[in-house]
Design a protein around this motif. Structure first.
Motif, short mmCIF file in Angstrom:
data_model
loop_
_atom_site.label_atom_id
_atom_site.label_comp_id
_atom_site.label_asym_id
_atom_site.label_seq_id
_atom_site.Cartn_x
_atom_site.Cartn_y
_atom_site.Cartn_z
N LEU A 47 5.72 -7.11 -9.91
CA LEU A 47 5.12 -8.50 -9.49
C LEU A 47 3.56 -8.86 -10.24
O LEU A 47 3.37 -9.38 -11.15
N ILE A 48 3.08 -8.03 -10.71
CA ILE A 48 1.77 -7.72 -11.37
C ILE A 48 2.36 -8.08 -13.04
O ILE A 48 1.62 -9.18 -13.35
N PRO A 91 -0.65 0.55 2.17
CA PRO A 91 -1.40 0.41 1.40
C PRO A 91 -2.41 1.47 0.74
O PRO A 91 -2.37 1.11 -0.47
N GLU A 92 -2.32 2.41 0.93
CA GLU A 92 -2.50 3.80 0.95
C GLU A 92 -1.88 3.69 -0.72
O GLU A 92 -2.33 4.70 -2.11
N ALA A 93 -0.47 3.40 -0.42
CA ALA A 93 0.35 4.35 -1.87
C ALA A 93 -0.17 2.66 -2.81
O ALA A 93 0.07 3.01 -4.03
N VAL A 94 -0.18 1.79 -2.05
CA VAL A 94 0.28 0.63 -3.40
C VAL A 94 -2.08 0.22 -3.79
O VAL A 94 -1.78 0.33 -4.70
N GLU A 141 -6.69 -1.76 -5.30
CA GLU A 141 -6.46 -2.65 -7.19
C GLU A 141 -5.62 -2.98 -7.17
O GLU A 141 -5.36 -4.11 -7.59
N ARG A 142 -4.18 -3.20 -7.15
CA ARG A 142 -3.21 -3.74 -7.13
C ARG A 142 -2.66 -4.66 -5.74
O ARG A 142 -2.25 -5.89 -6.14
N TYR A 143 -3.09 -4.45 -4.77
CA TYR A 143 -3.79 -5.08 -3.83
C TYR A 143 -4.33 -6.75 -4.87
O TYR A 143 -4.69 -7.58 -3.88
N ALA A 144 -6.30 -6.36 -4.53
CA ALA A 144 -6.57 -7.35 -5.66
C ALA A 144 -6.17 -7.84 -6.47
O ALA A 144 -6.84 -9.10 -6.42
N SER A 158 -5.60 -6.74 6.73
CA SER A 158 -5.69 -6.17 5.48
C SER A 158 -4.90 -6.54 4.11
O SER A 158 -5.63 -6.64 2.64
N VAL A 159 -3.58 -6.27 4.58
CA VAL A 159 -3.04 -6.44 3.74
C VAL A 159 -2.69 -8.05 3.29
O VAL A 159 -1.70 -8.09 4.19
N LEU A 160 -2.77 -8.43 2.25
CA LEU A 160 -2.46 -9.55 1.73
C LEU A 160 -1.74 -10.65 3.07
O LEU A 160 -0.72 -10.98 3.26
N PRO A 161 -2.69 -10.43 3.81
CA PRO A 161 -3.00 -11.64 4.83
C PRO A 161 -2.26 -12.63 5.26
O PRO A 161 -2.38 -13.29 6.07
N ARG A 162 -2.46 -13.36 4.04
CA ARG A 162 -1.87 -14.63 3.65
C ARG A 162 -1.02 -15.00 3.44
O ARG A 162 -0.96 -16.40 3.73
#
Length: 348
Positions: free
Chosen positions: A98-99, A138-141, A144-147, A273-277
């Protein structure tokens, strides 16, 4: 043959793409992950349908399928051992693709109100485990990637997942195409599977949510594979990849998949905390095979149970597609697209 190189190891992901919507600066990009044995090519009929609804359509081949990088022996060992780390790597691959796609094509980010732009990420069948993994590890992803993903990922669409996707216990009454003693080897099993999975079934228990009234018969009517030419079937079906990578998902990976689903949808900390929207929509097809009908009934039950307990879960909307089987995107692509566009454009 377009491929994305998504990491420093040279991992390649094959995809097909309708291209940017002409004249639009706020189109949504739908990224589809296919299911077991049947490839991303089965979604090619959707490519010309998206533009009228301001949607770019992209369908990928998951790892090990034609055009994409094969799993290493070590990765297959983790898969066959049912290890969580296998799904953690899947989550990283989804994030990286996706990035890469957002950067490569400068796709529109999601609008401030979350109604246009961004990514709608879809899974089909057992392939729903692939995009769901993005929300569970989230620890694996990594932060930085989530941002990088936060401005883009606005929807997760779960297209007809079977119960196996999230490790739900199987009703003993149900026919299991993977343990049928009439079929002696993986080739025979998947030959039977293609007819079973693509038939039309009549589930009296779907409207009433009564599991024991689902259609458990071993062969449905009018299998969709009969609607494919030999050339289409050759592109649509990858039995070698299925034999290498799907059997472990049906058996040793079930506990890991169950935990993944619980974390992605019902873990209050991760929901916040993980892509909450991200909005979640679960599509069930009225005449699908019983694996997927039961997956819907059990998921809805668990969702309502968690909500009733007052838990802050990830909101899920449920959509029933009338007259559709598990291959409605192949047999009736316009009907499937109309249902999907309703979700993407916020009209569900």
């Amino acid at each position: 043959m377009p491929t994305a190189v998504i990491d420093s190891k040279g991992t390649e992901i094959y995809y097909i793409d309708s291209g940017a919507v002409p004249g639009s600066d706020n189109y949504t990009t739908l990224v589809i992950y296919h299911g077991s044995a049947f490839t991303g090519e089965t979604f090619h009929k959707l490519l010309p349908l998206g533009a009228k609804d301001n949607v770019r359509v992209v369908s990928v081949n998951r790892k090990d399928y034609a055009g994409s990088t094969k799993y290493t022996d070590a990765e297959l060992e983790d898969l066959n051992a049912g290890k969580h780390v296998f799904m953690e790597r899947v989550a990283v691959d989804v994030a990286n693709f996706l990035i890469w796609f957002a950067d490569k094509f400068n796709v529109p980010a999601a609008s401030a109100d979350g109604k246009t732009g961004g990514f709608a990420v879809m899974g089909w069948s057992l392939g729903n485990a692939t995009p769901t993994s993005l929300f569970a590890y989230p620890e694996a992803v990594t932060k930085e990637r989530y941002a990088k993903l936060e401005p883009y990922v606005r929807q997760l669409i779960l297209y007809d997942p079977p119960h196996l996707t999230y490790g739900y216990p199987q009703p003993p009454e149900g026919y299991n195409p993977f343990t049928d003693p009439a079929f002696k080897n993986p080739q025979e099993v998947f030959d039977n599977f293609r007819y079973w999975v693509s038939g039309y079934y009549n589930h009296a228990g779907l409207p009433t949510r009564k599991v024991l009234e689902l259609d458990f018969t071993p062969r449905g009517a009018r299998p969709s594979v009969d609607n494919m030419t030999p050339a289409e079937y050759a592109k649509n079906f990858d039995g070698l990849a299925a034999a290498r990578t799907e059997f472990p998902m049906f058996f040793p990976m079930q506990p890991a998949l169950n935990e993944m689903g619980q974390r992605a949808f019902f873990d209050e900390d991760l929901v916040k905390s993980v892509l909450p929207r991200t909005e979640v929509a679960w599509q069930v097809c009225e005449n699908t095979n019983w694996y997927c009908a039961f997956g819907f009934v059990e998921a809805e039950r668990q969702y309502k149970e968690n909500v009733a307990k007052g838990k802050k879960v990830r909101p899920i909307k449920f959509q029933e597609i009338k007259g559709a089987n598990h291959f409605v995107h192949w047999d009736a692509p316009e009907d499937f697209w109309a249902a999907t566009a309703k979700i993407i454009n916020g009209k569900l």
